[in-house]
Enzyme design. Structure first.
Site, PDB file in Angstrom:
ATOM      1  N   GLY A  47      38.391  38.457  68.218  1.00 42.85           N
ATOM      2  CA  GLY A  47      39.818  38.591  67.914  1.00 42.85           C
ATOM      3  C   GLY A  47      40.536  37.319  67.522  1.00 42.85           C
ATOM      4  O   GLY A  47      41.507  37.361  66.773  1.00 42.85           O
ATOM      5  N   GLU A 102      42.990  32.551  72.344  1.00 44.70           N
ATOM      6  CA  GLU A 102      42.841  34.005  72.417  1.00 44.70           C
ATOM      7  C   GLU A 102      43.843  34.689  71.500  1.00 44.70           C
ATOM      8  O   GLU A 102      44.918  34.146  71.228  1.00 44.70           O
ATOM      9  CB  GLU A 102      43.113  34.482  73.854  1.00 44.70           C
ATOM     10  N   ASP A 106      45.923  40.640  77.861  1.00 44.34           N
ATOM     11  CA  ASP A 106      46.290  42.023  78.183  1.00 44.34           C
ATOM     12  C   ASP A 106      46.134  42.215  79.695  1.00 44.34           C
ATOM     13  O   ASP A 106      46.998  41.783  80.462  1.00 44.34           O
ATOM     14  CB  ASP A 106      45.345  42.922  77.363  1.00 44.34           C
ATOM     15  N   LYS A 134      50.833  40.440  76.642  1.00 43.40           N
ATOM     16  CA  LYS A 134      51.286  41.793  76.999  1.00 43.40           C
ATOM     17  C   LYS A 134      51.352  41.862  78.525  1.00 43.40           C
ATOM     18  O   LYS A 134      50.494  42.462  79.181  1.00 43.40           O
ATOM     19  CB  LYS A 134      50.243  42.796  76.473  1.00 43.40           C
ATOM     20  N   PHE A 155      49.922  49.749  70.711  1.00 41.44           N
ATOM     21  CA  PHE A 155      48.605  49.413  70.169  1.00 41.44           C
ATOM     22  C   PHE A 155      48.752  48.533  68.946  1.00 41.44           C
ATOM     23  O   PHE A 155      49.071  48.998  67.866  1.00 41.44           O
ATOM     24  CB  PHE A 155      47.786  50.669  69.856  1.00 41.44           C
ATOM     25  N   ASP A 162      41.817  44.131  66.417  1.00 44.74           N
ATOM     26  CA  ASP A 162      41.182  45.311  65.827  1.00 44.74           C
ATOM     27  C   ASP A 162      41.545  46.602  66.538  1.00 44.74           C
ATOM     28  O   ASP A 162      42.023  46.612  67.663  1.00 44.74           O
ATOM     29  CB  ASP A 162      39.659  45.171  65.896  1.00 44.74           C
ATOM     30  N   ARG A 168      41.366  44.042  61.353  1.00 46.00           N
ATOM     31  CA  ARG A 168      41.488  42.621  61.696  1.00 46.00           C
ATOM     32  C   ARG A 168      42.052  41.813  60.527  1.00 46.00           C
ATOM     33  O   ARG A 168      42.628  40.756  60.725  1.00 46.00           O
ATOM     34  CB  ARG A 168      40.117  42.035  62.073  1.00 46.00           C
TER      35      ARG A 168
HETATM   36  C1  PRP Z   1      40.254  41.616  73.305  1.00 44.79           C
HETATM   37  C2  PRP Z   1      40.960  40.299  73.016  1.00 44.79           C
HETATM   38  C3  PRP Z   1      40.812  39.536  74.292  1.00 44.79           C
HETATM   39  C4  PRP Z   1      40.783  40.629  75.349  1.00 44.79           C
HETATM   40  C5  PRP Z   1      42.085  40.663  76.052  1.00 44.79           C
HETATM   41  O1  PRP Z   1      38.890  41.450  73.090  1.00 44.79           O
HETATM   42  O2  PRP Z   1      40.375  39.615  71.940  1.00 44.79           O
HETATM   43  O3  PRP Z   1      39.605  38.804  74.322  1.00 44.79           O
HETATM   44  O4  PRP Z   1      40.535  41.853  74.657  1.00 44.79           O
HETATM   45  O5  PRP Z   1      42.154  41.723  76.950  1.00 44.79           O
HETATM   46  P1  PRP Z   1      42.145  41.553  78.531  1.00 44.79           P
HETATM   47  O6  PRP Z   1      43.231  40.568  78.882  1.00 44.79           O
HETATM   48  O7  PRP Z   1      42.461  42.956  79.011  1.00 44.79           O
HETATM   49  O8  PRP Z   1      40.794  41.103  78.953  1.00 44.79           O
HETATM   50  P2  PRP Z   1      37.851  42.657  72.824  1.00 44.79           P
HETATM   51  O9  PRP Z   1      37.025  42.881  74.063  1.00 44.79           O
HETATM   52  O10 PRP Z   1      38.584  43.839  72.273  1.00 44.79           O
HETATM   53  O11 PRP Z   1      36.892  42.020  71.731  1.00 44.79           O
HETATM   54  P3  PRP Z   1      37.257  41.390  70.294  1.00 44.79           P
HETATM   55  O12 PRP Z   1      37.906  40.043  70.546  1.00 44.79           O
HETATM   56  O13 PRP Z   1      35.918  41.256  69.640  1.00 44.79           O
HETATM   57  O14 PRP Z   1      38.177  42.327  69.572  1.00 44.79           O
END
Ligand code: PRP
Length: 184
Positions: A47, A102, A106, A134, A155, A162, A168
């Site tokens: 991400g 990052e 979330d 968030k 969302f 993504d 993305r």
């Molecule tokens: C997403 C984002 C963060 C994480 C945040 O990654 O890039 O790394 O979620 O969420 P959290 O605070 O609830 O842990 P994802 O696992 O979707 O992989 P990606 O980066 O490849 O999209």
């Protein structure tokens, strides 16, 4: 620019211009903090790749870049809570000042896990930078040192973020139409 994805977007949350202005500000703040310290920008894939590319160019300190890839969502919209490293660090980070980059904070699962992991690997300081925050979804007690924008519990996709590995490459942050992910 023509887009195949525009029809899947409900609304624009952060425009390209707003992203550019804020990323430049974050770069300035990081410059103040890290000049002369040779920090390591550490992007969390996938991400962060777009934000990382803009942020390192907005912060002209002597530095290098590294990436780690983790996954906890496995194509779902809610974190599984289990963080898996899918691509590990390719260098020794002992004694380094890390700037973790990052796209979104979330639940906090990913950054809580990574912070412990990098400290165990001998990092001498850790600064958490997230483009989006968030806070309404947080389950782990973790806060970013720097956050670009606070976003509501919608969302969001684009600028690296993504849904099911797509969207993305949208250049702004948008909210996905619910019918796109209905049933998941
Ligand atoms: C997403 C984002 C963060 C994480 C945040 O990654 O890039 O790394 O979620 O969420 P959290 O605070 O609830 O842990 P994802 O696992 O979707 O992989 P990606 O980066 O490849 O999209």
């Amino acid at each position: 620019m023509r887009s195949e994805m525009e029809n899947d977007i409900l609304k624009v949350l952060v425009t390209e211009e707003e992203l550019k202005t804020r990323v430049d500000q974050l770069g300035e703040i990081l410059f103040e903090k890290f000049q002369g310290k040779n920090p390591l920008f550490l992007g969390v894939l996938k991400g962060s790749f777009v934000f990382m590319a803009d942020l390192v160019r907005a912060c002209q300190v002597k530095s290098d870049v590294e990436f780690i890839a983790v996954s906890s969502y496995q194509n779902a919209t809610v974190s599984s809570g289990r963080v898996q490293i899918t691509r590990d660090l390719q260098q020794d980070i002992t004694g380094r000042h890390l700037i973790i980059v990052e796209d979104i904070l979330d639940s906090g699962n990913t950054l809580a896990f990574l912070k412990e992991y990098f400290l165990a690997k001998g990092a001498s300081s850790i600064t958490l930078v997230t483009l989006l925050d968030k806070p309404s979804r947080r389950t782990k007690h973790i806060t970013a040192d720097l956050a670009g924008f606070t976003v509501p519990d919608e969302f969001v996709v684009g600028y690296g973020l993504d849904y099911a590995q797509q969207y993305r490459n949208i250049p702004y942050i948008g909210v996905l139409k619910p019918e796109v992910y209905a049933g998941n």
